[in-house]
Design a protein around this motif. Structure first.
Motif, PDB file in Angstrom:
ATOM      1  N   VAL A 123       0.845  -1.201   0.000  1.00 34.43           N
ATOM      2  CA  VAL A 123       0.000   0.000   0.000  1.00 34.43           C
ATOM      3  C   VAL A 123       0.878   1.249   0.000  1.00 34.43           C
ATOM      4  CG1 VAL A 123      -1.701   1.305   1.353  1.00 34.43           C
ATOM      5  CG2 VAL A 123      -1.963  -1.163   1.088  1.00 34.43           C
ATOM      6  N   ALA A 127       1.364   3.911  -3.212  1.00 33.56           N
ATOM      7  CA  ALA A 127       0.986   5.310  -2.988  1.00 33.56           C
ATOM      8  C   ALA A 127       2.164   6.245  -3.250  1.00 33.56           C
ATOM      9  CB  ALA A 127       0.482   5.482  -1.561  1.00 33.56           C
ATOM     10  N   LYS A 139      -8.174   6.397  -2.872  1.00 38.38           N
ATOM     11  CA  LYS A 139      -8.174   5.324  -1.863  1.00 38.38           C
ATOM     12  C   LYS A 139      -8.982   4.125  -2.330  1.00 38.38           C
ATOM     13  CE  LYS A 139      -6.691   7.184   2.439  1.00 38.38           C
ATOM     14  NZ  LYS A 139      -6.896   7.533   3.827  1.00 38.38           N
ATOM     15  N   PHE A 142      -7.162   1.505  -4.620  1.00 39.21           N
ATOM     16  CA  PHE A 142      -6.006   0.712  -4.172  1.00 39.21           C
ATOM     17  C   PHE A 142      -6.284  -0.787  -4.142  1.00 39.21           C
ATOM     18  CE2 PHE A 142      -4.064   4.631  -2.897  1.00 39.21           C
ATOM     19  CZ  PHE A 142      -2.718   4.362  -3.019  1.00 39.21           C
ATOM     20  N   ILE A 167      -5.337   0.611   4.198  1.00 35.95           N
ATOM     21  CA  ILE A 167      -5.679   1.797   3.386  1.00 35.95           C
ATOM     22  C   ILE A 167      -6.503   2.795   4.211  1.00 35.95           C
ATOM     23  CG2 ILE A 167      -6.960   2.615   1.354  1.00 35.95           C
ATOM     24  CD1 ILE A 167      -6.464  -0.297   0.172  1.00 35.95           C
TER      25      ILE A 167
END
Ligand code: MEV
Length: 331
Positions: A123, A127, A139, A142, A167
């Protein structure tokens, strides 16, 4: 425009639903206070060099091909940074990018411990790359982006549940990869102590083992997974109502069923019984099992339960439960 960004994401633990969630049942997870940070820096000018530096796992150097594939000097040798390389490769291919980048990784989440270290890495790396290359990843995007990598890491079968608390943060119910944040009336619900057995175990191995048992006894395993779903649903209601005695009791029942499907073990059981004897309302393994970690719900008795876990040969971790999710900032 800044081209250096740091993203950080938390590990997580399961209150309920590990393994049964792989078969479509609900799970309840919570983000923890231990985080992984990835800084992605795009070089000035263009090149196709990728460098990865990790505080725990050394370094990697390679080149990014026109199709986004990553090559090392020694073919196929990604060493301990394999997840990170696979994640970058997936990102480059998905977004049609073939640029150089330097990634610096630091993590507080112990690896293969059941606290979702590979998820926190995925994650935060996605990002950081997204921010550095100007790809706006929302978001809610993801999960779809990360799930193919998660499946590869877990050997083909993965629910992706762990991605959600990482997340979004907080306490989350996950059904078929969809998050529902849970509102607690009683913050003592967060009085968990984590106990690390120190025995690393691959989630892929445990998930395969359960699949093999299910293939031999399909009707029995289906019933156990149905019961685990009932436990997760009742557990969710009890958590939200602040009925901690009931949450603990359901954690204990869930542990019995996890043991029935063969994913507990002597070291886990020792820590679980030590925690219960020291006053935990409930204790169970969290994650893939076979080693890794357990969690104990112990409002008002965290230090006693932590000492009991340590005395029983584990490593107790007291950290925030229901911590914040993914954060990205320019540096
Ligand atoms: C692993 O941490 C959790 C499992 O339920 C696997 C998965 O959800 O993919 C065992």
């Amino acid at each position: 425009m800044a081209t250096k960004f740091t993203a950080s994401a938390p590990g997580q633990v399961f209150f309920f639903g590990e393994h049964s969630v792989v078969y479509g049942k609900p799970a309840i997870g919570a983000a923890i206070g231990l985080r992984t940070s990835v800084t992605a820096e795009k070089p000035n000018g263009s090149n196709n060099l990728i460098r990865i530096k990790s505080e725990n796992f050394g370094s990697f150097e390679g080149t990014v091909g026109g199709d986004g594939s990553i090559k090392t000097k020694r073919e196929g040798d990604f060493g301990k940074l394999m997840y990170s390389v696979k994640c970058a490769e997936h990102f480059f291919r998905k977004f049609g990018i073939a640029g150089g980048v330097t990634l610096s990784i630091s993590s507080q989440v112990p690896t293969k411990s059941g606290m979702s270290s590979s998820t926190a890495l995925l994650v935060s790396e996605l990002a950081a790359l997204g921010a550095a290359f100007g790809v706006g990843i929302k978001k809610e995007e993801f999960f779809e982006l990360a799930i193919p990598i998660q499946k590869e890491i877990h050997g083909g079968r993965a629910s992706g549940t762990e991605l959600i608390p990482s997340i979004y943060g907080g306490f989350v119910e996950v059904v078929s990869g969809k998050p529902t944040p849970l509102k607690m009336v009683d913050t003592k619900a967060a009085d968990l102590v984590i106990g690390d057995t120190g025995i690393p175990m691959s989630t892929a191995v445990m998930v395969k083992q359960v699949a093999a048992l299910k293939a031999r006894h399909p009707a029995i395993l289906d019933r156990i997974f149905d019961d685990m779903a009932l436990i997760a649903e009742d557990g969710k209601r009890a958590l939200m109502a602040g009925d901690l005695k009931k949450v603990g009791e359901l954690m204990n029942v869930n542990q019995g069923l996890l043991s029935a499907i063969g994913v507990s073990g002597p070291e886990l059981e020792e820590l679980i019984f030590a925690a219960r004897s020291a006053g935990a309302l409930g204790a169970k393994l969290s994650g893939g099992g076979g080693g890794k970690c357990m969690v104990a719900l112990c409002p008002g008795r965290k230090s006693q339960v932590a000492s009991a876990i340590n005395r029983a040969g584990g490593r107790a971790i007291i950290t925030e439960i229901g911590a914040g999710g993914l954060e990205v900032k320019a540096v």
